[in-house]
Design a protein around this motif. Structure first.
Motif, short mmCIF file in Angstrom:
data_model
loop_
_atom_site.label_atom_id
_atom_site.label_comp_id
_atom_site.label_asym_id
_atom_site.label_seq_id
_atom_site.Cartn_x
_atom_site.Cartn_y
_atom_site.Cartn_z
N LYS A 10 0.73 -1.08 -0.15
CA LYS A 10 0.42 0.49 0.16
C LYS A 10 1.22 0.95 -0.24
O LYS A 10 0.47 2.65 0.57
CB LYS A 10 -0.70 -0.16 1.00
N LEU A 11 2.01 1.46 -0.93
CA LEU A 11 2.88 2.25 -1.07
C LEU A 11 1.86 2.80 -0.83
O LEU A 11 1.32 3.24 -3.08
CB LEU A 11 4.08 1.52 -1.36
N GLU A 12 2.94 4.91 -1.09
CA GLU A 12 2.72 6.26 -1.86
C GLU A 12 3.58 6.55 -2.21
O GLU A 12 4.81 6.28 -1.79
CB GLU A 12 1.42 6.39 -1.11
N GLY A 13 3.47 7.79 -2.76
CA GLY A 13 4.25 9.12 -3.51
C GLY A 13 5.62 8.19 -4.86
O GLY A 13 5.34 7.14 -4.51
N GLN A 14 6.17 9.27 -4.82
CA GLN A 14 7.46 9.16 -5.39
C GLN A 14 8.50 8.34 -5.33
O GLN A 14 8.82 7.95 -4.25
CB GLN A 14 8.27 10.60 -5.80
N ILE A 15 8.68 7.73 -6.47
CA ILE A 15 10.07 6.69 -5.88
C ILE A 15 11.15 6.93 -6.00
O ILE A 15 11.54 7.49 -6.75
CB ILE A 15 10.24 5.48 -6.97
N PRO A 16 11.68 6.88 -5.00
CA PRO A 16 13.24 7.71 -4.91
C PRO A 16 14.64 7.02 -6.71
O PRO A 16 14.23 6.27 -7.08
CB PRO A 16 14.07 6.88 -3.87
N ASN A 17 15.23 7.92 -6.99
CA ASN A 17 15.62 8.13 -7.43
C ASN A 17 16.58 6.78 -7.31
O ASN A 17 17.53 5.90 -8.77
CB ASN A 17 17.04 9.08 -8.09
N SER A 18 17.27 6.19 -6.30
CA SER A 18 18.11 5.03 -6.20
C SER A 18 17.90 3.70 -6.15
O SER A 18 18.50 2.77 -6.59
CB SER A 18 18.90 4.82 -4.92
N LEU A 19 16.31 4.03 -6.56
CA LEU A 19 15.25 2.61 -7.08
C LEU A 19 14.98 3.43 -8.49
O LEU A 19 14.44 1.87 -9.16
CB LEU A 19 14.38 2.53 -6.03
N SER A 20 15.07 3.56 -9.24
CA SER A 20 14.49 4.15 -10.52
C SER A 20 14.85 2.71 -11.87
O SER A 20 14.24 3.02 -12.73
CB SER A 20 14.07 5.51 -11.02
N GLN A 21 16.05 2.63 -11.45
CA GLN A 21 16.98 2.31 -12.21
C GLN A 21 16.11 0.45 -12.62
O GLN A 21 16.14 0.06 -13.24
CB GLN A 21 18.35 1.50 -12.13
N PHE A 22 15.24 -0.51 -11.28
CA PHE A 22 14.38 -1.20 -11.23
C PHE A 22 13.71 -1.77 -11.82
O PHE A 22 12.96 -0.20 -12.58
CB PHE A 22 14.68 -1.72 -10.12
#
Length: 663
Positions: free
Chosen positions: A194-206
């Motif tokens: 149930k996560l929300e908000g923006q995905i951090p840049n450090s994880l955006s490569q997945f």
């Protein structure tokens, strides 16, 4: 005896007694903890081997080191209840309780400071993220997926700097994903929460699939744009989809009227776009045409030059070729020499073949050539640094190398010798080199080289080198340049050793460029020996185990100077043996003993004194003993060395060796 001596002896005795009781006490604690866990969790009697009359270390799923429980693997056993009793197993390195019915919150695990692998997936655990886990600084794998955890994911996960796996999917975690900046993280999943908000840049490569089933997540790699809510500064509003078309009409909450673009403006925009695209296309066409013309002119010169080299026609085609013939001495031209069992072809076929450069090495440049009939070969064009006393010396050495046939060697199929050109034709190996498998494409998205494959490659390469050493005993043949670039893989994934026997043609200062693999006794420029081959092979094993490049400068990763054997010895001496192994190997269970076994072989091979190193035939036997050497057939040419496959190789007779003197 003086009173001081009596006092010292008494203190020593008390110290030993304390150590003994401390060890016994720890062991008793482990026993009690496990029995208490069994009584509360094993309602179906799956752990019937667990009783106080037997050795704890022989129980189902239990492994020990020094009478302390270090590994507990209890998967799919219908265990229920809490795991509170296991929190006192302070020497645990591996805890896997997958696919059971365990429930409740995860207890305080902060005492498990040696824990490296923690798998609790597919149970019924609940409560918030276990905060104590973030203090386990040696953790490599953490899997809490398919449970009932809730609350937020803690930012303190960033403290787990060794973490390779973080699986949190199919729970009820809420809030934002913290900025988890872990450079080694390879296996990550938070889908189905149930996560929300923006995905951090450090994880955006997945990939986006690992964030799926979280409707309120936004940002890359999802196709959901994060809007800013002015009432909550710094907080993204509920994610909304990016419009599928740039000309889509947007609604305005304050004004329900729709803004329409006039026909004239629309036509002007379209014409402008067409004009800009036409200009860009014209510029690109001009640019690429110039590059193509230059490249074609350059390639035509190369082909013209190579045609002189490759041509098998006894009559010269032009003045340039006739002049080269005269320079070759007495008008004698080079010729292709094929070895038994090789389908013959003309050098003109190589000229017509589609060619692809495979790489440059110490001996020259290698190309892949596809002949008209679809047959693929590798052609090595020896560099000018290759020095040969005469044609006869070269032909004698090629005659020896061309007769070496083994399942773990890249066969020499043919060669060409002329004063200006020397070509070697080999089997083509389609699956690249061990170097690329170990070091290529490191980072997210890379497919790691698994332990079973590494061990198979090590055994195959060892058989290939051992066969070389045992083929011509009067000459004591050597490889001379063992390194991961020279271990190739065939279509079946078997290791094939290449570039053997060529080092005698290179000056010592050239071969010294492979210093990371070279035995210490060769630094002064002496020729390679079978014992120096063993040293190089030991370094190769260390490369397989550590994932590090054994160069004087580790150009693969850190760029720092690495003397691999010395570094490994220093780590082992400090009793941190586990820190030696490649992080990619930590995902595999029950292989620690095998890795330590191969490490011991590698360290024996890299002994500083040549006489202390084992023979390659013994190295083969030791590697095969790691997994029992199952199913391999003995080869009559191997002096008892097991062959990798049922493919047999004809023995090289002593007559074959007679045409060349030992160097």
């Amino acid at each position: 005896m003086s009173r001081l001596s009596h006092l010292c002896l008494s203190l020593l005795f008390l110290s030993l007694l304390h150590c003994h009781f401390a060890s016994s006490s720890s062991s008793v604690t482990d026993l009690e903890s496990l029995l208490n866990f069994k009584s509360s969790a094993d309602s179906t009697g799956k752990l019937n081997s667990w009783n106080s009359t037997t050795d704890t270390c022989k129980w189902t799923g239990v492994s020990c080191v020094g009478n302390r429980v270090t590994r507990l693997v209890l998967e799919n056993l219908q265990l229920t209840g809490s795991i509170e009793q296991l929190a006192s197993l302070t020497e645990l390195r591996v805890l896997s309780l997958k696919r059971n019915h365990l429930s409740g919150s995860v207890p305080d695990l902060s005492k498990l400071t040696a824990l490296k692998l923690l798998f609790l997936s597919e149970n019924q655990f609940s409560g918030e993220f276990p905060a104590s886990v973030t203090s386990l600084s040696r953790l490599y794998r953490l899997d809490l997926s398919f449970n009932n955890f809730s609350g937020e994911i803690p930012p303190s996960l960033t403290h787990l700097t060794h973490l390779l796996t973080l699986r949190l999917e199919t729970n009820s975690f809420s809030g934002q994903i913290p900025n988890i900046n872990l450079s080694d993280l390879q296996d990550f999943n938070v889908s189905g929460n149930k996560l929300e908000g923006q995905i951090p840049n450090s994880l955006s490569q997945f990939p986006k699939s690992i964030f799926s089933q979280n409707p309120s997540l936004c940002g890359a790699p999802l196709l959901l744009k994060c809007s800013i809510d002015p009432t909550k500064p710094g907080q993204p509003e509920r994610a909304r989809a990016i419009p599928s078309s740039p000309t889509s009409v947007h609604s305005n909450n304050n004004n329900k009227s729709t803004t329409r673009i006039s026909t004239v403006a629309l036509v002007a925009i379209i014409l402008g776009d067409v004009l800009i695209l036409s200009l860009v296309s014209l510029l690109l066409y001009c640019c690429f045409w110039r590059q193509y013309a230059t490249s074609r002119k350059k390639n035509s010169k190369v082909l013209e030059g190579e045609k002189i080299v490759y041509s098998s026609n006894p009559y010269p085609h032009n003045h340039h070729q006739q002049q080269q013939q005269q320079q070759g001495g007495g008008g004698e031209r080079g010729r292709m020499v094929f070895f038994e069992g090789t389908r013959r072809f003309e050098l003109e076929d190589l000229l017509r073949a589609s060619a692809e450069m495979l790489g440059k090495g110490g001996f020259g440049t290698a190309y892949k050539a596809v002949l008209d009939d679809g047959n693929e070969v590798a052609v090595k064009r020896l560099k000018d640094a290759v020095t040969v006393a005469g044609k006869k010396e070269f032909e004698n050495q090629m005659e020896v190398l061309g007769r070496l046939r083994h399942a773990n060697l890249v066969s020499l199929k043919a060669y060409y010798f002329a004063r200006e050109e020397k070509l070697l034709v080999y089997e083509y190996m389609p699956n690249g080199s061990l170097f690329w498998l170990l070091h290529g494409n490191r980072g997210p998205g890379r497919t790691p080289l698994d332990w079973t494959t590494r061990l198979k490659i090590a055994a195959g390469a060892a058989r290939g080198v051992a066969f070389i050493h045992n083929s011509c005993k009067t000459l004591k043949l050597t490889h001379g340049d063992i390194k991961s670039n020279n271990v190739l893989l065939d279509i079946s994934g078997n290791a094939r050793v290449s570039d053997f026997g060529l080092s005698i043609f290179l000056p010592s200062q050239i071969t010294a460029k492979s210093n990371g693999y070279r035995a210490p006794e060769l630094i002064d420029g002496r020729k390679s020996t079978q014992k120096s081959d063993v040293y190089s092979f030991g370094v190769l094993l260390l490369e397989i185990l550590t994932g590090k490049c054994p160069n004087l400068v580790d150009t693969c990763h850190s760029g720092e100077a690495v003397d691999l054997p010395r570094w490994v010895q220093s780590v082992v001496r400090e009793e941190w043996t586990a820190e030696v192994f490649d992080l990619e190997l930590m995902r595999y269970k029950d292989i620690e003993e095998e890795m330590v076994g191969l490490l011991q072989i590698a360290m024996a091979c890299t002994a500083a004194t040549a006489d202390n190193r084992p023979k390659m035939s013994h190295v083969v036997k030791m590697i095969e003993d790691i997994r029992g050497g199952g199913g391999s057939e003995a080869s009559p040419c191997n002096d008892g060395i097991n062959s990798a496959t049922a493919e047999s190789s004809p023995c090289v007779s002593e007559d074959t060796c007679g045409g060349i003197t030992s160097r």
